[in-house]
Each structure stands twice: as C-alpha cells, then as structure tokens.
Design a protein around this motif. Structure first.
Motif, PDB file in Angstrom:
ATOM      1  N   TYR A 466     -11.852  -4.529  -2.508  1.00  0.00           N
ATOM      2  CA  TYR A 466     -11.569  -3.018  -1.907  1.00  0.00           C
ATOM      3  C   TYR A 466     -12.158  -2.847  -0.490  1.00  0.00           C
ATOM      4  O   TYR A 466     -11.356  -1.740   0.057  1.00  0.00           O
ATOM      5  CB  TYR A 466     -12.116  -1.846  -2.977  1.00  0.00           C
ATOM      6  N   ALA A 469      -9.441  -3.783   1.737  1.00  0.00           N
ATOM      7  CA  ALA A 469      -8.432  -2.750   1.894  1.00  0.00           C
ATOM      8  C   ALA A 469      -8.776  -1.697   2.538  1.00  0.00           C
ATOM      9  O   ALA A 469      -7.846  -0.955   3.603  1.00  0.00           O
ATOM     10  CB  ALA A 469      -8.154  -2.783   0.559  1.00  0.00           C
ATOM     11  N   ALA A 474      -6.456   1.212   4.251  1.00  0.00           N
ATOM     12  CA  ALA A 474      -6.138   2.106   2.690  1.00  0.00           C
ATOM     13  C   ALA A 474      -6.942   3.005   2.525  1.00  0.00           C
ATOM     14  O   ALA A 474      -8.278   3.116   2.983  1.00  0.00           O
ATOM     15  CB  ALA A 474      -6.208   1.101   1.905  1.00  0.00           C
ATOM     16  N   ASP A 478      -4.733   5.977  -2.511  1.00  0.00           N
ATOM     17  CA  ASP A 478      -3.569   5.046  -2.362  1.00  0.00           C
ATOM     18  C   ASP A 478      -3.474   4.602  -3.888  1.00  0.00           C
ATOM     19  O   ASP A 478      -4.292   4.496  -4.546  1.00  0.00           O
ATOM     20  CB  ASP A 478      -3.693   3.999  -1.277  1.00  0.00           C
ATOM     21  N   ILE A 480      -1.553   2.068  -6.780  1.00  0.00           N
ATOM     22  CA  ILE A 480      -0.843   0.913  -7.366  1.00  0.00           C
ATOM     23  C   ILE A 480      -0.499   0.836  -8.704  1.00  0.00           C
ATOM     24  O   ILE A 480      -1.454   1.434  -9.678  1.00  0.00           O
ATOM     25  CB  ILE A 480      -1.941  -0.286  -6.918  1.00  0.00           C
ATOM     26  N   LEU A 510      -6.858   3.743  -6.122  1.00  0.00           N
ATOM     27  CA  LEU A 510      -7.649   2.447  -5.936  1.00  0.00           C
ATOM     28  C   LEU A 510      -8.982   3.130  -6.291  1.00  0.00           C
ATOM     29  O   LEU A 510      -9.883   2.186  -6.495  1.00  0.00           O
ATOM     30  CB  LEU A 510      -7.568   2.294  -4.340  1.00  0.00           C
ATOM     31  N   THR A 522      -6.478  -4.660  -9.371  1.00  0.00           N
ATOM     32  CA  THR A 522      -7.225  -5.279  -8.452  1.00  0.00           C
ATOM     33  C   THR A 522      -6.404  -6.508  -7.949  1.00  0.00           C
ATOM     34  O   THR A 522      -6.663  -6.886  -6.790  1.00  0.00           O
ATOM     35  CB  THR A 522      -8.561  -5.542  -9.010  1.00  0.00           C
ATOM     36  N   GLN A 524      -3.365  -7.092  -7.801  1.00  0.00           N
ATOM     37  CA  GLN A 524      -2.100  -6.785  -7.054  1.00  0.00           C
ATOM     38  C   GLN A 524      -2.837  -6.600  -5.480  1.00  0.00           C
ATOM     39  O   GLN A 524      -2.285  -6.838  -4.555  1.00  0.00           O
ATOM     40  CB  GLN A 524      -1.558  -5.516  -7.525  1.00  0.00           C
ATOM     41  N   LEU A 525      -3.942  -5.728  -5.468  1.00  0.00           N
ATOM     42  CA  LEU A 525      -4.660  -5.616  -4.126  1.00  0.00           C
ATOM     43  C   LEU A 525      -4.872  -6.908  -3.570  1.00  0.00           C
ATOM     44  O   LEU A 525      -4.766  -6.790  -2.414  1.00  0.00           O
ATOM     45  CB  LEU A 525      -5.609  -4.566  -4.563  1.00  0.00           C
ATOM     46  N   LYS A 528      -2.259  -8.460  -1.776  1.00  0.00           N
ATOM     47  CA  LYS A 528      -2.029  -7.811  -0.605  1.00  0.00           C
ATOM     48  C   LYS A 528      -3.216  -8.364   0.495  1.00  0.00           C
ATOM     49  O   LYS A 528      -2.603  -8.382   1.871  1.00  0.00           O
ATOM     50  CB  LYS A 528      -1.996  -6.299  -0.643  1.00  0.00           C
ATOM     51  N   GLU A 529      -4.035  -8.325   0.255  1.00  0.00           N
ATOM     52  CA  GLU A 529      -5.299  -8.560   1.246  1.00  0.00           C
ATOM     53  C   GLU A 529      -5.336 -10.095   1.580  1.00  0.00           C
ATOM     54  O   GLU A 529      -5.926 -10.321   2.696  1.00  0.00           O
ATOM     55  CB  GLU A 529      -6.611  -8.057   1.002  1.00  0.00           C
TER      56      GLU A 529
END
Length: 736
Positions: A466, A469, A474, A478, A480, A510, A522, A524-525, A528-529
């Motif tokens: 996090y 992000a 982010a 936001d 997800i 988040l 988490t 999925q995040l 992305k990161e």
C-alpha cells in the motif's frame, strides 16, 4: 658426584647457549665470537675448558637473562592484569544492564576469603611466601638438583604460579629453562608492583578449578555450595589439593584421590603449625562432604541484546586496541531499563497464558500421542528412535516402545510445544533500540527471535504494497473489486489468494482493504505495483538483511524476515518515510569516564515519500480503531495516537503485531520453533497471540509516561464511516 654434575651442567649450558645465540645475532661481533667460542668448548669439553666455562658461566647467564627481559610482560601490563575490569553495559537511563566477563568468576577481596584457605595454600604451595621476593632460592636449588639427577620436581612460588596464570602465552608452556626464566623475571616484576596480600588475592581469584569455575569464590560455590568466606579447614584443604592437578584430584569424579590429596594438604598444615595440636588425626578421617552444583552466570536485564552487542563490541575493540574484558570500558546503550522491564513482563505474561493453551492442545491424550502422525514424525527424528533402529528394531516396534514410555513422550512433547516469542521496540526519531527480548528465557532458549529468527511476516508485510501504491499517487479512497483472483506464476502454476470471508463482488477502498487485511484486494494491488518494486521499497524501508523473493505472494508476507527488520521498517513509516539504521550504542567511555568514542544516529534516508508515509499512517490508524487490531483500544483502553498491523501466516504458524507511536514503535512475534506446531485457527492469529503482548507493553509505558500519551503521528484524514460498517464492528473485532 661433583664431576657428574659438572658434566651435566655443561650439557645444559651448551643447549642454553645454542638458544641464546640468535638473541645476540644483532649484537656486536665480539659478543658473537665469545658465544661461538663458548659453544665449541662446551660441545667438546676439556678439563681446562670446563674450568674456564664454569668461570664464565655467571656472566653468560646474566647476558641470557637480560636478553629475555624484553620478552616478558611489562610493568604496565602487570598493573592492568591484577584486577578484572570487564566492560559495563549501561542503559540510556543509567542502569547497569550487564558486564562482559571472560570467564565465570566473581572477584572477592582477601578479607572475603576464609583464613583456612590462605593457610592451606601457603603451607602447601609456598611456605616461605612472606620471606622471598618472587623466587624461593632454597626450594629452587633443591628442585634443580633433583631435576639434574632425573627426578623432576617443581619449585615454583605462588608468585611464579600467578605469573603463569596471568601470562601463559608470554611465558610459554613447555618445560624448558627459558620458560622458567621468563616466569622468574615476571615474578620479580609482580613482587615489585604489588604487596604480598595483593598477590595472594589475585592468585586466589584467577586460579582455575574446573567446570568453568575460576577463582576461589566460584570454586567454593561449585564444590561446597557456600561462599569463599565460609570455607572450613576441610573445604580449604580439598580446593588447595586440586591445584596440583585439577583433573587428577577432582573431588567429583575422583573422590578417593581427592581425599588422599586433601589429607596431604592437612599434613602440610600440621607440619608448619597451621592446625591446632592433635587436630590432624581427627580431620584426616573426615569425608570430603562435596556439595557439587554447576555455577552459571546470571543473564543481565537484556541478555539477547547483550549477546548481539558483545559481537559488535569485540570487533570495535579489536580495531581500536582495547580489551573488553580488562580495560574497564563503559558502554552507554540505547536501551531504556524501564521499557526493557515492561517488555519482559508483557512477554512473560502473554506467553505463560499461551503455554497453558498449548499444553491443553498438545498433551499425551491429544497432540502428543503415537496416533498423531505429526508426533510420530517427531519420534522418528529423535536420537532415541535412531538408537532403537540401529539396534535392529523395526520402525513400528521403535515407535510403539518409545510411544509407551511416558518419560520420553513428556520430554519430547515439551521440547516441541514450548511457546516462543520475540519483542523489540525502536524510537523512530533516531533509530535507538529501547527494548529487546529475544525469547521467554535466555537460559533455556538463547536463540534470539528478534534478530536471528527469520519467519514469514504474513499480513504485516502488506503496508509495503500500500505504501508503494500511495507513493504512486493512489488514494485511500480508491477502490478495487473484491473478487476471486487467479494469478499466473512461472510454468503452469496458478496462485489463488483467499480470505476467510467469501468475495463480495463489490468495490472495496484501499483503506478498508488494509484495515480488514483483505488478501484478494492486496494481491490485485500487488499486480499493479509489481513485486520487484514492492521488494525494493521494503528493503529501502528497513528489511535489509533478509532476501525477498519478488513474486506475487510476497504481498502476503511469504518471504521470511526478522522481527527487528520489520519493526525498523515500521519505524520508517512513523518517521514520515525516513529510514534510520537501528542503533545500540551512543558512546563508549573508559573506567574514569573519559569518552573514547561517540556514535550519533545514522543520517536519515528517505525511503518513502513523506506524503505517502503520512497517508499510510492514517490508514493504519483505522486498523487499531475498527480493524484487525481493534483490541488495542477496546481491550487495553489505549487512547494515544497509534497505528499498526496484525499478521498471521498460513496454517497459523507465525503470529505478528506491530504498533506505531510517534516516540516508539514496538512489535512482537509469537510461535513455536518448529513451524509444524501451531495453536490453531483462533489463538494462532496475530490479534490473539502477539497483539496482547504489545498492548500490555504500551499500556504500561503510557501509564508510566515513559512515552508521551499526547504525542501525534500527524494529521488525520479519515472519512466518516458508513452506517453498515459501524453495525458490523462487533463482528470484525476478532476477525483477521
């Protein structure tokens, strides 16, 4: 007879001169010629040559002795060596935490030693001790004559023995004339520096007595269960008797020999008037009366911290020319003795409760019985099982026999089911380590679960995801979608992270995903990161010694790390994203208080943008207000501005909780040394095992105002909670 001794003397002199010639190699040509000539005459002696050599021997002997003087300890070294000056380890608030001693010894003054011990020592080892100046010439001459005739005898005084005890390397150990001369020279130097009573005191405090007992005080405790001042005549004679040969006259393993030697000492005391008339006959009939018990050094207030500090201090002392055992160094540490005591108390309190639960789950009727497959595995890994198989027993026969042995089962069960824990607290403003508890009991478990143990951190690793992000822009608001996820790995493997709750199919912020520790969101995040970026951030923030595998599951804490690393990284969050290397020592002084070295805090390294760190802190406030760490406020009533995170690994193997305060970040790990043993789904969760330890610690620290209850982590930006969240708070209280 005289001719025989003269011939033997010449042979010895020839060997002496052969050894001394290299010492004179750098000297004058005349000196070398004289030595060469003397050496030839001694190797091929004539009657005239013998007479000339005997006349020249005193001068040559003096030359040889003078050549040895520089190789013996100097007066300054002798002054340092008489008294132990171990390093003192002092807390930040001025309390003595520990002392670093080379051996298990407690120095006592001569007044604290029984007079019987002194009398027995002098009567047996050196009856003219108060009359000579380091060498007893009469005894030396007698010993030399016996040695020349083939009957080797010792003629060392107490001072000479002390010289050997203090300087074994400088004097040497081989039975040669050179060693005896170095010993004699050192004895003269000792006598020139110290009084007779000081020499006796030093000797009695440095002589070894087996079983890691050095000095008369530890010997008295080890063999007789009393202090040196309480030794009676028989005790004293037994200990003095051991000095001739510790192992031979060991009263524990060789009581008959020890008794004979003790009576020999009593005979010497009687001969030289150290016993009352007619006492000898009665005393020599008495038994040894040994009360043996090994003496172990008591651990200090922060033993695991001290163990790590000792390694660091030895390296520092070696680089700077100091001896941590003899130079009286005073090491000022960062530990706060009050916080250390609170951490120890909190860990003891919580682990004792958890041990009671573990004992109920793992006993001879439940987990620890041969019908349990895991316990059968433990049996197969035991030395007793291997011995049974080596003796020809089958697997089933060995398992059956050992499983029916209640003593074996209890011992094996206890060794596998002892709760362990680690706790560490760091000041995020300067990196100072304020408390460090590496296990429940250093004597039973010296292994350090703060710095040595690497365990999976579980969800305590999620803030790095996090944080990455938030650093990328982010916002906590936001969202997800909370849905099932299938993430392709290398090869054909698929990773499907799950949660205790089924997916809602609805967007989740988040903030809530971290507050309620949702694995699917988490993961999925993390996609992305990217795992590589999160691993780099975690390293920058403080996870610097443990390797991190940059894979998607890293988001859920699958790479083992140390508790110290994790608390250091959380300190970075509390310090607005600036990492400061943890510090153990602030300065080192000599025994007079002169500062030898200072160690300021390491310069901060901005690992996470300050804004992202502040956002992360704000979100993690909600973890302890309404999320998985809510017991911090609901159970412990902590109202200070704090933020934190729970962590539980797969199968409830590792339990974590870390809490941040502006002035102190503290974390705990709870588990078993064998990761296959667990406390189950409820007590194995971080919120139920590790959190209470941290909560109790902060409760004590805040009540005592060791940390400021009004300090703030920074501005809060929490949105108002929706009504449906307020309604389900009770449900989420103990939900991971």
């Amino acid at each position: 007879m005289i001719r025989r001794y003269a011939s033997l003397f010449c042979e010895h002199c020839a060997r002496w001169l052969a050894r001394v010639r290299p010492l004179a190699a750098a000297g004058s040509t005349i000196t070398r010629l004289v030595l060469d000539s003397a050496l030839r005459r001694l190797r091929h002696p004539t009657r005239r040559g013998v007479a000339l050599t005997l006349a020249a021997l005193p001068a040559l002997f003096v030359l040889y002795v003078l050549a040895l003087v520089p190789s013996t300890p100097g007066i300054g070294d002798i002054r340092k060596a008489r008294v132990d000056r171990p390093a003192w380890i002092v807390s930040a608030d001025g309390k003595l935490l520990d002392t670093f001693k080379p051996v298990n010894r407690e120095w006592v003054s001569l007044r604290q030693v029984s007079p019987h011990m002194v009398a027995a020592l002098i009567a047996t080892e050196d009856r003219r001790f108060y009359e000579h100046h380091g060498i007893d010439w009469k005894r030396t001459a007698s010993a030399a004559l016996h040695t020349f005739s083939g009957d080797r005898q010792g003629g060392s005084t107490i001072t000479q023995q002390l010289a050997r005890n203090l300087y074994p390397d400088e004097i040497g150990r081989a039975p040669t004339l050179t060693r005896k001369l170095r010993e004699a020279i050192t004895a003269f130097k000792i006598e020139a520096v110290y009084s007779k009573d000081q020499i006796l005191e030093t000797y009695l405090n440095t002589v070894p007595f087996l079983y890691n007992a050095y000095g008369v005080e530890m010997a008295a405790r080890t063999y007789f269960g009393k202090s040196a001042s309480q030794l009676d005549i028989l005790d004293s004679a037994t200990l003095v008797g051991m000095l001739k040969a510790n192992s031979t006259y060991n009263p524990v393993l060789n009581p008959e020999r020890a008794l004979q030697r003790r009576n020999t000492v009593l005979g010497q005391m009687n001969k030289y008037g150290k016993l009352k008339p007619d006492a000898y006959a009665a005393l020599k009939r008495q038994p040894l009366n040994v009360d043996f018990e090994l003496q172990t050094a008591q651990p200090g207030a922060a033993p695991h911290f001290s163990a790590q500090l000792r390694k660091w201090l030895i390296a520092w002392a070696d680089r700077n020319g100091y001896n941590i055992y003899a130079d009286g160094l005073v090491v000022r540490t960062t530990i706060d003795s009050r916080l250390q005591a609170m951490a120890t108390q909190a860990l003891d309190w919580q682990t004792n409760q958890l041990q009671w639960i573990a004992n109920g789950a793992w006993n001879e009727r439940t987990g620890c019985w041969p019908g349990n497959d895991l316990f059968r595995t433990f049996i197969r890994q035991s030395p007793d099982y291997r011995a049974a198989r080596d003796a020809g027993q089958s697997d089933e026969a060995a398992l059956s026999k050992l499983g029916a042995n209640p003593t074996f089962v209890r011992a094996l069960c206890r060794s596998k089911t002892q709760i362990q824990a680690g706790f560490v607290a760091i000041d995020p403003r300067n990196g100072d380590i304020k408390a460090w508890v590496g296990s429940r009991d250093f004597r039973d478990e010296p292994f350090d679960h703060v710095q040595q143990a690497r365990r999976q951190p579980g969800s305590t690793f999620k803030p790095f995801v996090y944080g990455a992000a938030f650093a990328d822009g982010a916002r906590p608001s936001d969202t997800i979608v909370d849905r099932n996820v299938a993430i392709a790995l290398s090869g054909d493997a698929i990773w499907r992270p799950t949660d205790a709750e089924p997916p809602t199919g609805r967007p989740m912020t988040l903030r809530d995903a971290l507050v309620y520790s949702r694995n699917r969101v988490t993961a999925q995040l993390m996609q992305k990161e990217r795992p590589e970026k999160v691993a780099r951030l975690a390293r920058a923030m403080g996870v610097r010694a443990s390797p991190l595998e940059a894979v998607p599951s890293l988001a859920l804490g699958t790479s083992p790390v140390t508790l110290k690393e994790m608390v250091s990284a959380y300190s970075t969050i509390a310090n607005r994203g600036a990492y400061i290397e943890p510090r153990m020592v602030t300065r080192i002084e000599d025994h007079d208080g002169k500062v030898l070295a200072e160690f300021p805090s390491a310069p901060p390294e901005q690992a996470l943008p300050a804004g992202a760190a502040q956002t992360l802190v704000d979100v993690m406030r909600d973890v302890v207000s309404r999320g998985t760490g809510a017991a911090i406020r609901a159970r412990f009533g902590i109202r200070a501005d704090v933020a934190g995170k729970t962590g539980t690994t797969q199968d409830n193997t590792d339990s974590w909780f870390i809490l941040m305060h502006p002035q102190l970040v503290a974390g705990a790990w709870v588990g078993f040394d064998d990761g296959r043993v667990t406390l189950g789904n409820y007590w194995g969760e971080g919120a139920h095992s590790a959190l209470p330890m941290v909560g109790a610690f902060y409760d004590m620290a805040l009540r005592a105002r060791v940390i400021d209850p009004d300090a703030r982590l920074g501005p809060e930006t929490r949105p108002p909670r929706p009504v449906h969240e307020r309604r389900r708070r009770h449900f989420l209280f103990w939900t991971f």
